[in-house]
Write an enzyme that holds these catalytic residues in place. Structure first.
Site, PDB file in Angstrom:
ATOM      1  N   ARG A 532       0.883  -1.255  -0.285  1.00 14.10           N
ATOM      2  CA  ARG A 532       0.277  -0.190  -0.326  1.00 14.10           C
ATOM      3  C   ARG A 532       1.084   1.170   0.191  1.00 14.10           C
ATOM      4  NH1 ARG A 532      -5.364   1.112   1.822  1.00 14.10           N
ATOM      5  NH2 ARG A 532      -5.703   2.752   1.997  1.00 14.10           N
ATOM      6  N   HIS A 712     -14.728  -2.054   9.309  1.00 17.61           N
ATOM      7  CA  HIS A 712     -13.569  -2.332   8.325  1.00 17.61           C
ATOM      8  C   HIS A 712     -13.922  -4.159   7.719  1.00 17.61           C
ATOM      9  CE1 HIS A 712     -12.125   1.104  11.332  1.00 17.61           C
ATOM     10  NE2 HIS A 712     -11.515   1.211   9.916  1.00 17.61           N
ATOM     11  N   CYS A 744     -16.544   4.576  11.665  1.00 22.64           N
ATOM     12  CA  CYS A 744     -15.886   5.202  10.841  1.00 22.64           C
ATOM     13  C   CYS A 744     -17.215   5.186   9.614  1.00 22.64           C
ATOM     14  CB  CYS A 744     -14.290   4.720  10.745  1.00 22.64           C
ATOM     15  SG  CYS A 744     -13.130   5.402   9.750  1.00 22.64           S
TER      16      CYS A 744
HETATM   17  N1  GLN Z   1     -15.586  11.655   7.349  1.00 17.24           N
HETATM   18  C1  GLN Z   1     -14.803  10.799   7.445  1.00 17.24           C
HETATM   19  C2  GLN Z   1     -15.066   9.298   6.180  1.00 17.24           C
HETATM   20  O1  GLN Z   1     -16.446   8.885   6.602  1.00 17.24           O
HETATM   21  C3  GLN Z   1     -13.733   9.844   8.542  1.00 17.24           C
HETATM   22  C4  GLN Z   1     -12.629   9.580   8.101  1.00 17.24           C
HETATM   23  C5  GLN Z   1     -11.810   9.115   9.100  1.00 17.24           C
HETATM   24  O2  GLN Z   1     -12.064   9.403   9.616  1.00 17.24           O
HETATM   25  N2  GLN Z   1     -10.681   8.293   8.163  1.00 17.24           N
HETATM   26  O3  GLN Z   1     -15.091   8.745   5.474  1.00 17.24           O
HETATM   27 ZN    ZN Z   2     -12.392   6.768  11.111  1.00 18.77          ZN
END
Ligand code: GLN
Ligand code: ZN
Length: 774
Positions: A532, A712, A744
């Site tokens: 990556r 994830h 996330c």
């Molecule tokens: N607002 C971003 C998203 O939803 C936040 C991503 C992150 O914090 N890595 O993708």
């Molecule tokens: Zn995040």
């Protein structure tokens, strides 16, 4: 004579060749032999580049197919048993540790897919590179691999006529950077005695192969070390610095070693000590003063972590100062760290503004710089006059350019007041007004910003970048995506919507492209982990916002939504940390410029009718200086200030959110609290809910959404599972404090699992809402 050396060279190749080859191998498209051949080709190419540049001491064993620490895990046989049962080849076992086991089906075997087999990956010091963490068993034994990689690669270079300086990670750092394996309780450093004989054996083999010098990296010397790790240097280097082996250059980087200077007393038998004089030039005197009478200083004066052309005048002055103290034969000119953290070559950048390109230097160019500095000191400046003059001119051009001197930006910075960092009223007043405006239920549900970035989105963005569709067509497409996204959120019955971020390529690049003071490369890739790579934007000058950046999309989204729409921005620290920063002004100045630009954006969003605004700061914690103390307190002060400056321009009734992709706040809780965000969303689905205790202990009064499920993986959590998680959170947080959200953004997910998971999440929230409304 002052000799020149490089601590390590980027492995990917000019066109991310290594990435392409390893990924082709993983996909079953090329054979193991083909992959090995490509690795060999790249090593030779990189040795040749350094040789042609005039580098005296060229590294070997800096190459790795995945990660250099992982190489050492295999080299010393620190491979947990769970990897051995699949009867894999050595290379496949190696990749299994790095990325889990994923193998396509072949004629003779069916597909295997065990991603969970991957070892933990951790940030390499304060860089954006990630290494694979060694994990040790309570009864750990070590075994040096037959045909050890450092020896094999040394011989490979030697055959090509280049006598290299093999690089190995030192035993103290290797153990200190490791941890006990799952279910084990060993203190890794306690295994030193067992590990040392393997290092001795390795050094012996290297010497027999013809290595005169080796570089042993002990970067942990820049940390505050626990007693056991610090004391380990003495026995380790009594053994490894003996006169039978090759001469040892002990390398440290990314910080100063002054606080551990007494360790040097035990390293006097080593040939040389390398220190990072880009980061901490002031350590020169202390380190030079602590060397033994013959010992050599390797002076890291060419930045391995950034892309700026070296200021020859400054670098030569530092080297001259070292020579004054030690004499020419006791000074080496070197890169500050491995060049791994810089892109390959500037020669690939055809699209950069030539004025700006002239300020840059990537790995290939840095190799030449190191040789020139060494020559300037050895043979006098006249011997490299042209190069020095060209360099001075380029430094001058950068210092006086209008890009680095935006008067309006500077004026504005000089007028920033303390008051501008504070919201109008304290939280209880604000939340009352927000509640009146937003009218949210108990346990409000929301998401973190992005929704799935479908193939279609990438295709359209690509077409737009290549001018294959017009701006209007692209805009229409994005509007349609936003409509779909809003409709889905309506159906899901979420409480605070987002527009889904379909227009964003990346959370920093998107903003960088809309700000003055940023530049972008086309091929400036650096390895982040495994295959990556990332291509960080570059802060080249003073930052300003010529026009609104996100208002159009958020305003449109708000206009078609029945519920509150959340505007989405990347915070100043994350913008800075995930870019190459300037090295001519302090990072706090750059952060403040970013904050002012974002402040205008936040206020414009509010004006446009967006009354919930999230400013993401996932990189806040990783910017934390490596050692506790003043540097860390200073950082937290300006980092927190920049967040507050960017968000405090709004009315009390506008709700400010922030997001963090982690939940370990113990060591800097007060900074998180000091952000004064109305709502925090944090990762908590993979961590222990106990981590939330800190919010109780510190009587944190504001709202928190600790992610209730892990985005994830494609796995869909059941409603029951989410309810259990919420119940657990309620042991720590008050019901009126708790938001329900994923941990996330959802951009890497597919729609199918996203909808399924969010349905369960919303239902779980509703169950609790009902329970608590009685
Ligand atoms: N607002 C971003 C998203 O939803 C936040 C991503 C992150 O914090 N890595 O993708
Ligand atoms: Zn995040």
């Amino acid at each position: 004579m002052v000799v020149s050396s490089i601590l390590g060279f980027p492995r990917m190749g000019a066109n991310r060749d290594l990435k392409k080859a390893t990924e082709a191998y993983w996909a079953g498209k090329i054979s193991q032999d083909e992959l090995l051949a490509e690795g060999k080709r790249l090593r030779h190419e990189h040795w040749k580049i350094q040789k042609d540049a005039g580098i005296d001491s060229i590294p070997s064993n800096d190459f790795a197919f995945y990660d250099q620490v992982l190489d050492h895990i295999q080299l010393f046989g620190v491979v947990p048993e769970r990897y051995t049962k699949y009867n894999l080849s050595k290379l496949d076992e190696y990749f299994a540790m790095g990325r889990g086991l994923q193998k396509p089906a072949t004629d003779s075997s069916s597909a295997v897919d065990v991603p969970s087999l991957a070892q933990e990956m951790v940030k390499w010091f304060d860089s954006n590179y990630h290494y694979v963490k060694p994990t040790l068993q309570d009864n750990q034994t070590f075994k040096l691999s037959s045909n050890p990689k450092p020896v094999a690669e040394f011989l490979e270079a030697k055959e090509a006529g280049i006598v290299t300086r093999p690089v190995i990670l030192g035993p103290v750092s290797f153990l200190h950077l490791g941890k006990a394996d799952r279910g084990q309780s060993i203190e890794p450093i306690s295994a030193l005695d067992k590990l040392l004989p393997l290092y001795e054996d390795l050094l012996k083999q290297l010497k027999e192969a013809g290595a005169e010098t080796v570089q042993i990296d002990e970067p942990i010397l820049v940390f505050d070390l626990p007693k056991a790790a610090k004391e380990a240097f003495k026995p380790a280097y009594e053994k490894l610095g003996g006169s039978n082996g090759p001469k040892v250059v002990l390398a440290t980087y990314f910080g100063d070693i002054v606080h551990n200077i007494d360790v040097l007393d035990h390293l006097k038998n080593l040939y040389a000590i390398h220190v990072d004089l880009v980061r901490n030039p002031e350590q020169l005197n202390t380190v030079a003063g602590a060397l033994g009478p013959q010992q050599v200083l390797s002076a890291g004066v060419v930045d391995g972590r950034n892309i700026w052309k070296t200021n020859f005048k400054n670098a030569i002055e530092i080297v001259e100062a070292a020579v004054q103290k030690l004499g020419k034969d006791r000074v080496i000119v070197a890169s500050s760290s491995s060049l791994l953290h810089t892109p390959h070559t500037l020669a690939s950048e055809k699209k950069l503004n030539p004025e700006i390109a002239d300020w840059f230097s990537f790995a290939v160019e840095k190799a030449k710089e190191i040789a020139i500095i060494a020559k300037a000191v050895t043979d006098g400046p006249a011997s490299v006059r042209e190069a020095l003059e060209a360099n001075a001119k380029s430094q001058q051009s950068r210092a006086s350019s209008s890009i680095t001197n935006d008067k309006e930006v500077k004026d504005r910075q000089s007028k920033v007041t303390e008051e501008m960092h504070n919201r109008k009223s304290p939280f209880p007043d604000r939340i009352a007004q927000q509640q009146q405006r937003l009218n949210l239920p108990l346990f409000p549900t929301t998401t973190i910003g992005s929704f799935p970035q479908t193939k279609e989105i990438r295709v359209q963005r690509n077409k737009f970048t290549k001018n294959e569709i017009t701006a209007e067509e692209y805009e229409k497409f994005i509007e349609k995506e936003i409509q779909d996204c809003v409709k889905i959120q309506e159906e899901l019955d979420l409480d605070v919507y987002v527009h889904g971020e379909p227009e964003r390529n990346d959370m920093v690049q998107y903003f960088g492209e809309r700000l003055n003071g940023y530049a972008f490369t086309t091929n400036g890739w650096v390895q982040s982990y495994g295959s990556r790579c990332v291509r960080p934007p570059i802060v080249v000058g003073d930052i300003a916002r010529p026009a609104p950046m996100t208002v159009k999309e958020s305003k449109y989204a708000a206009s078609i939504s029945k519920k509150p729409m959340k505007g989405m921005l990347t915070g100043p620290i994350t913008c800075l940390r995930w870019s190459f920063p300037r090295d001519d002004v302090h990072q706090s100045v750059q952060a403040q410029q970013l904050a002012l630009a974002l402040r205008d954006e936040v206020v414009d969003l509010e004006k446009a009718g967006v009354f919930v605004i999230q400013v993401d700061e996932p990189a806040l914690r990783e910017g934390l200086p490596l050692r506790a103390g003043k540097e860390r307190t200073d950082y937290l002060k300006w980092a927190v200030d920049s967040f507050r400056l960017s968000t405090a321009g709004v009315e009390d009734g506008t709700q400010i959110h922030s997001h963090f992709c982690y939940s370990e706040f113990q060591d800097f809780f007060y900074a998180i609290a000091a952000l004064d965000a109305d709502v925090l969303s944090i990762e908590n689905s993979k961590s222990d809910a106990k981590l939330l205790k800190v919010f109780v202990d510190e009587a944190y009064p504001r709202h928190i959404g600790p992610g209730v499920y892990d985005i994830h993986s494609p796995r869909v959590p059941s409603q029951k599972e989410i309810e259990d998680r919420i119940a657990e959170m309620l042991q720590y947080l008050k019901p009126e404090q708790l938001w329900i959200d994923p941990d996330c953004g959802l951009k890497t997910r597919q729609w199918k699992e996203t909808k399924a998971a969010l349905i369960n999440m919303v239902n779980a929230a509703k169950t609790f809402r009902e329970k608590y409304s009685k």
